[in-house]
Design a protein around this motif. Structure first.
Motif, mmCIF file in Angstrom:
data_model
loop_
_atom_site.group_PDB
_atom_site.id
_atom_site.type_symbol
_atom_site.label_atom_id
_atom_site.label_comp_id
_atom_site.label_asym_id
_atom_site.label_seq_id
_atom_site.Cartn_x
_atom_site.Cartn_y
_atom_site.Cartn_z
ATOM 1 N N CYS A 14 0.801 -1.221 0.000
ATOM 2 C CA CYS A 14 0.000 0.000 0.000
ATOM 3 C C CYS A 14 0.835 1.273 0.000
ATOM 4 O O CYS A 14 0.320 2.350 -0.288
ATOM 5 N N ASN A 17 0.718 3.614 -3.015
ATOM 6 C CA ASN A 17 -0.594 4.256 -3.141
ATOM 7 C C ASN A 17 -0.781 5.330 -2.079
ATOM 8 O O ASN A 17 -1.358 6.383 -2.361
ATOM 9 N N ASP A 62 -3.745 -4.185 9.545
ATOM 10 C CA ASP A 62 -5.069 -3.944 8.971
ATOM 11 C C ASP A 62 -5.743 -2.735 9.609
ATOM 12 O O ASP A 62 -6.442 -1.977 8.943
ATOM 13 N N LYS A 66 -6.955 0.503 7.428
ATOM 14 C CA LYS A 66 -8.325 1.012 7.471
ATOM 15 C C LYS A 66 -8.338 2.504 7.812
ATOM 16 O O LYS A 66 -9.067 3.285 7.201
ATOM 17 N N ALA A 69 -7.042 4.583 4.838
ATOM 18 C CA ALA A 69 -8.073 4.670 3.804
ATOM 19 C C ALA A 69 -9.103 5.726 4.178
ATOM 20 O O ALA A 69 -9.524 6.526 3.330
ATOM 21 N N SER A 75 -11.150 3.645 -0.554
ATOM 22 C CA SER A 75 -11.415 2.321 0.000
ATOM 23 C C SER A 75 -10.096 1.623 0.333
ATOM 24 O O SER A 75 -9.034 1.996 -0.191
ATOM 25 N N VAL A 76 -10.180 0.625 1.170
ATOM 26 C CA VAL A 76 -9.001 -0.185 1.474
ATOM 27 C C VAL A 76 -8.501 -0.839 0.183
ATOM 28 O O VAL A 76 -7.296 -0.921 -0.051
ATOM 29 N N ASP A 77 -9.434 -1.255 -0.667
ATOM 30 C CA ASP A 77 -9.049 -1.861 -1.943
ATOM 31 C C ASP A 77 -8.208 -0.907 -2.782
ATOM 32 O O ASP A 77 -7.281 -1.333 -3.471
ATOM 33 N N ALA A 78 -8.528 0.377 -2.739
ATOM 34 C CA ALA A 78 -7.747 1.361 -3.502
ATOM 35 C C ALA A 78 -6.304 1.422 -3.002
ATOM 36 O O ALA A 78 -5.389 1.642 -3.790
ATOM 37 N N LEU A 80 -4.727 -1.113 -1.750
ATOM 38 C CA LEU A 80 -4.083 -2.394 -2.026
ATOM 39 C C LEU A 80 -3.950 -2.685 -3.529
ATOM 40 O O LEU A 80 -3.322 -3.677 -3.898
ATOM 41 N N SER A 81 -4.509 -1.822 -4.362
ATOM 42 C CA SER A 81 -4.444 -2.066 -5.802
ATOM 43 C C SER A 81 -3.055 -1.732 -6.342
ATOM 44 O O SER A 81 -2.299 -0.974 -5.753
ATOM 45 N N ASP A 82 -2.781 -2.296 -7.506
ATOM 46 C CA ASP A 82 -1.504 -2.032 -8.178
ATOM 47 C C ASP A 82 -1.529 -0.613 -8.709
ATOM 48 O O ASP A 82 -2.374 -0.279 -9.542
#
Length: 85
Positions: A14, A17, A62, A66, A69, A75-78, A80-82
């Motif tokens: 992360c 990002n 985690d 959170k 984010a 989002s947390v996904d954002a 963790l994205s590449d």
């Protein structure tokens, strides 16, 4: 054998990002300011922790993920994205 590092050897996925999103905030946000915003949410981090997260030297829990984010308004996904996608 299990590996707990990213493919590029970093201790988190992360950090890149976090740095990109921090630098893209409307008002120029330093690592120190991001640490302060996280502290206001109750997360005990300092500027050095943010620097180590962004450079991939520090593992991220985690709970920290959170909170980051939330402060970065993604989002947390954002996180963790590449970042190259």
């Amino acid at each position: 054998m299990y590996k707990n590092r990213a493919e590029d050897g970093r201790n988190n996925i992360c950090g890149k990002n976090v740095k990109r999103l921090r630098q893209g905030m409307a008002k120029k946000t330093s690592q120190r300011m991001l640490a302060y915003l996280l502290q206001m949410k109750g997360l005990d981090v300092d500027k050095n922790a943010i620097q180590r997260i962004e450079s991939g030297e520090r593992f991220v829990t985690d709970i920290e993920l959170k909170m980051m984010a939330s402060v970065l308004d993604v989002s947390v996904d954002a996180l963790l994205s590449d970042p190259n996608d």
